[in-house]
Design an enzyme around this catalytic site. Structure first.
Site, PDB file in Angstrom:
ATOM      1  N   ARG A  93      -3.241  28.673 -12.875  1.00  0.00           N
ATOM      2  CA  ARG A  93      -2.374  29.710 -12.281  1.00  0.00           C
ATOM      3  C   ARG A  93      -2.651  29.919 -10.787  1.00  0.00           C
ATOM      4  O   ARG A  93      -2.600  31.041 -10.283  1.00  0.00           O
ATOM      5  CB  ARG A  93      -2.536  31.059 -13.003  1.00  0.00           C
ATOM      6  CG  ARG A  93      -2.214  31.039 -14.460  1.00  0.00           C
ATOM      7  CD  ARG A  93      -0.727  30.755 -14.725  1.00  0.00           C
ATOM      8  NE  ARG A  93      -0.550  30.506 -16.140  1.00  0.00           N
ATOM      9  CZ  ARG A  93      -0.683  29.296 -16.699  1.00  0.00           C
ATOM     10  NH1 ARG A  93      -0.919  28.224 -15.958  1.00  0.00           N
ATOM     11  NH2 ARG A  93      -0.543  29.137 -17.983  1.00  0.00           N
TER      12      ARG A  93
ATOM     13  N   SER B 158       1.951  37.935 -18.493  1.00  0.00           N
ATOM     14  CA  SER B 158       0.526  38.265 -18.626  1.00  0.00           C
ATOM     15  C   SER B 158      -0.009  38.839 -17.324  1.00  0.00           C
ATOM     16  O   SER B 158       0.185  38.254 -16.258  1.00  0.00           O
ATOM     17  CB  SER B 158      -0.275  37.010 -18.968  1.00  0.00           C
ATOM     18  OG  SER B 158       0.081  36.563 -20.251  1.00  0.00           O
TER      19      SER B 158
ATOM     20  N   GLU C  66      -3.456  37.855 -12.867  1.00  0.00           N
ATOM     21  CA  GLU C  66      -2.514  36.730 -12.826  1.00  0.00           C
ATOM     22  C   GLU C  66      -1.262  37.163 -12.053  1.00  0.00           C
ATOM     23  O   GLU C  66      -0.693  36.395 -11.293  1.00  0.00           O
ATOM     24  CB  GLU C  66      -2.132  36.303 -14.247  1.00  0.00           C
ATOM     25  CG  GLU C  66      -1.132  35.163 -14.254  1.00  0.00           C
ATOM     26  CD  GLU C  66      -0.995  34.481 -15.606  1.00  0.00           C
ATOM     27  OE1 GLU C  66      -1.979  34.429 -16.368  1.00  0.00           O
ATOM     28  OE2 GLU C  66       0.115  34.003 -15.884  1.00  0.00           O
TER      29      GLU C  66
HETATM   30  C1  LIG Z   1       8.428  37.747 -19.863  1.00  0.00           C
HETATM   31  C2  LIG Z   1       7.608  36.864 -18.941  1.00  0.00           C
HETATM   32  C3  LIG Z   1       6.918  35.783 -19.462  1.00  0.00           C
HETATM   33  C4  LIG Z   1       6.139  34.960 -18.641  1.00  0.00           C
HETATM   34  N1  LIG Z   1       5.475  33.901 -19.198  1.00  0.00           N
HETATM   35  C5  LIG Z   1       4.767  33.081 -18.397  1.00  0.00           C
HETATM   36  C6  LIG Z   1       4.072  31.943 -18.946  1.00  0.00           C
HETATM   37  O1  LIG Z   1       4.113  31.667 -20.144  1.00  0.00           O
HETATM   38  N2  LIG Z   1       3.356  31.162 -18.096  1.00  0.00           N
HETATM   39  C7  LIG Z   1       3.294  31.405 -16.751  1.00  0.00           C
HETATM   40  O2  LIG Z   1       2.640  30.635 -16.034  1.00  0.00           O
HETATM   41  N3  LIG Z   1       3.922  32.476 -16.210  1.00  0.00           N
HETATM   42  C8  LIG Z   1       4.654  33.315 -16.983  1.00  0.00           C
HETATM   43  N4  LIG Z   1       5.303  34.389 -16.441  1.00  0.00           N
HETATM   44  C9  LIG Z   1       5.126  34.700 -14.997  1.00  0.00           C
HETATM   45  C10 LIG Z   1       6.230  34.152 -14.059  1.00  0.00           C
HETATM   46  O3  LIG Z   1       7.450  33.986 -14.751  1.00  0.00           O
HETATM   47  C11 LIG Z   1       5.834  32.833 -13.432  1.00  0.00           C
HETATM   48  O4  LIG Z   1       4.671  32.975 -12.656  1.00  0.00           O
HETATM   49  C12 LIG Z   1       6.970  32.252 -12.569  1.00  0.00           C
HETATM   50  O5  LIG Z   1       6.666  30.917 -12.275  1.00  0.00           O
HETATM   51  C13 LIG Z   1       7.200  33.014 -11.265  1.00  0.00           C
HETATM   52  O6  LIG Z   1       8.392  32.532 -10.667  1.00  0.00           O
HETATM   53  P1  LIG Z   1       9.300  33.443  -9.720  1.00  0.00           P
HETATM   54  O7  LIG Z   1      10.390  32.595  -9.194  1.00  0.00           O
HETATM   55  O8  LIG Z   1       9.724  34.673 -10.433  1.00  0.00           O
HETATM   56  O9  LIG Z   1       8.269  33.781  -8.580  1.00  0.00           O
HETATM   57  P2  LIG Z   1       8.079  35.192  -7.831  1.00  0.00           P
HETATM   58  O10 LIG Z   1       7.463  36.150  -8.789  1.00  0.00           O
HETATM   59  O11 LIG Z   1       9.322  35.594  -7.171  1.00  0.00           O
HETATM   60  O12 LIG Z   1       7.005  34.783  -6.732  1.00  0.00           O
HETATM   61  C14 LIG Z   1       5.715  34.368  -7.110  1.00  0.00           C
HETATM   62  C15 LIG Z   1       5.012  33.788  -5.874  1.00  0.00           C
HETATM   63  O13 LIG Z   1       5.661  32.574  -5.500  1.00  0.00           O
HETATM   64  C16 LIG Z   1       6.035  32.631  -4.131  1.00  0.00           C
HETATM   65  N5  LIG Z   1       7.246  31.836  -3.973  1.00  0.00           N
HETATM   66  C17 LIG Z   1       8.353  31.845  -4.748  1.00  0.00           C
HETATM   67  N6  LIG Z   1       9.235  30.914  -4.309  1.00  0.00           N
HETATM   68  C18 LIG Z   1       8.664  30.327  -3.225  1.00  0.00           C
HETATM   69  C19 LIG Z   1       9.086  29.289  -2.328  1.00  0.00           C
HETATM   70  N7  LIG Z   1      10.255  28.672  -2.446  1.00  0.00           N
HETATM   71  N8  LIG Z   1       8.233  28.946  -1.330  1.00  0.00           N
HETATM   72  C20 LIG Z   1       7.032  29.552  -1.180  1.00  0.00           C
HETATM   73  N9  LIG Z   1       6.584  30.531  -1.993  1.00  0.00           N
HETATM   74  C21 LIG Z   1       7.402  30.908  -3.008  1.00  0.00           C
HETATM   75  C22 LIG Z   1       6.216  34.113  -3.832  1.00  0.00           C
HETATM   76  O14 LIG Z   1       6.072  34.356  -2.445  1.00  0.00           O
HETATM   77  C23 LIG Z   1       5.077  34.697  -4.650  1.00  0.00           C
HETATM   78  O15 LIG Z   1       3.866  34.552  -3.941  1.00  0.00           O
HETATM   79  C24 LIG Z   1       6.077  35.236 -17.251  1.00  0.00           C
HETATM   80  C25 LIG Z   1       6.781  36.324 -16.720  1.00  0.00           C
HETATM   81  C26 LIG Z   1       7.554  37.130 -17.559  1.00  0.00           C
HETATM   82  C27 LIG Z   1       8.331  38.277 -16.981  1.00  0.00           C
END
Ligand SMILES: Cc1cc2nc3c(=O)[nH]c(=O)nc-3n(C[C@H](O)[C@H](O)[C@H](O)COP(=O)(O)OP(=O)(O)OC[C@H]3O[C@@H](n4cnc5c(N)ncnc54)[C@H](O)[C@@H]3O)c2cc1C
Length: 323
Positions: A173, A222, A292
């Site tokens: 992560r 998480s 996380e």
């Molecule tokens: C119900 C639920 C279940 C989940 N299950 C999991 C799971 O099983 N496993 C897991 O690993 N995670 C899980 N997650 C967490 C989350 O979905 C992941 O971490 C996901 O990959 C985040 O993506 P996002 O686009 O929403 O990123 P954001 O939350 O919008 O951003 C996360 C980070 O990425 C950066 N970022 C985003 N896009 C870019 C870009 N293009 N360039 C540079 N930086 C960028 C942001 O600045 C920030 O630092 C879950 C979340 C929820 C709500």
């Protein structure tokens, strides 16, 4: 006319836009400016403009791993919705070039339907490809690091670069990109041809598993990383904290590593529960849980400072003094 319009930079720009409208937690105060971009040139345009004008910027995907402060975020928040997919053929398999604002679960479903294996595990991870790379997202034994080959980015010095997966510092992560200022534009994934029926069965079974084990209320997934050889959820449950509530934030009775929003939770309520969990698990089991989810925005140091005791010495405390 704004500077962005004068320079022909597109995107939907909203002033004082509450982040609660754009995060999976439904929590977060306003961004000074919130911009949704759908074209790579606009993403690059806004970032370049912000850097030139000395305005802070934050690029996000779908806000599914974020806890945004109640006071919001100063500067520009750019939501990346650039979502093109291109197939590049190579002799040893299939390479997909995917823009970073595309939805990861849609990509997982779409590739499975086309008989391309390797991303099925991602079907329940509700964010973008870019966010998944930054966190090296993973589930059910799969992770981004296994399929990613290289990516294209705008680095923190303003140069467009290609980087191989080995250069990205991907770990559990984590990656080199957290808080580093680079903007991921696109990523190449290596997939292999597999039976479409088998892939769709796998997708369906992961979806079923999620429906059973995942709370329905808004969350960011998480909250804590699993410590080596154990599960954060198990430790929190054993510490007697399942169901604990502060304001409208609650440690989910279904899954103890989720803190959910029952309706009107504020970021400071979630942060107070985080502090409670870390203190209690440290006292009872001697394990220091690491976050996380990512805390972003204008937290007031001191706002939440309560008794931290020994926790005051650790890395989480130094990174997030508000906890
Ligand atoms: C119900 C639920 C279940 C989940 N299950 C999991 C799971 O099983 N496993 C897991 O690993 N995670 C899980 N997650 C967490 C989350 O979905 C992941 O971490 C996901 O990959 C985040 O993506 P996002 O686009 O929403 O990123 P954001 O939350 O919008 O951003 C996360 C980070 O990425 C950066 N970022 C985003 N896009 C870019 C870009 N293009 N360039 C540079 N930086 C960028 C942001 O600045 C920030 O630092 C879950 C979340 C929820 C709500």
């Amino acid at each position: 006319m704004t500077r962005a319009e004068e320079e022909g930079i597109g995107g939907q720009a909203l002033a004082d836009e509450p982040l609660a409208r754009h995060t999976s937690y439904r929590i977060g105060g306003p961004a000074d400016l919130y911009v949704v971009v759908r074209r790579e040139e606009d993403l690059l345009g806004w970032v370049t403009l912000a850097r030139r004008e000395g305005v802070s910027y934050f690029v996000m995907g779908r806000g599914t791993n974020l806890l945004v402060a109640d006071e919001g975020i100063r500067g520009i928040v750019i939501e990346n919705r650039c979502r093109g997919v291109r197939s590049l053929t190579r002799s040893e398999g299939i390479l997909l070039r995917v823009q970073a604002g595309g939805s990861l679960p849609s990509l997982a479903r779409r590739t499975a339907k086309e008989g391309l294996g390797g991303l099925e595990w991602a079907v329940g991870i509700p964010g973008t490809v870019g966010g998944a790379i930054v966190n090296n997202a993973g589930a059910y034994g799969g992770s981004i690091a296994q399929r990613l080959q290289q990516l294209t980015l705008l680095d923190s010095q303003g140069f467009l670069r290609r980087m191989a997966v080995s250069e990205l510092g991907l770990g559990y992560r984590t990656s080199r990109f957290k808080g580093e200022g680079s903007v991921i534009l696109s990523a190449d994934f290596a997939l292999q041809a597999e039976s479409r029926d088998l892939l769709l069965q796998r997708v369906a079974s992961y979806e079923r598993e999620r429906r059973k084990s995942q709370p329905k209320e808004p969350s960011a997934g998480s909250v804590f990383k699993n410590p080596e050889g154990d599960y954060a959820g198990r430790l929190i449950e054993e510490a007697g904290l399942k169901g604990e509530r502060i304001g409208d934030a609650q440690i989910s009775p279904l899954h103890a590593n989720y803190i959910v929003n029952l309706g009107q939770a504020r970021a400071r309520d979630v942060a107070a529960l985080i502090r409670l969990v870390r203190e209690r698990v440290w006292q009872k089991q001697g394990v220091l849980l690491e976050l996380e989810i990512e805390l972003v925005g204008d937290w007031e140091p001191g706002e939440l400072t309560a008794t931290m005791g020994i926790l005051g010495q650790d890395k989480e405390w130094r990174d997030h003094p508000q906890l």
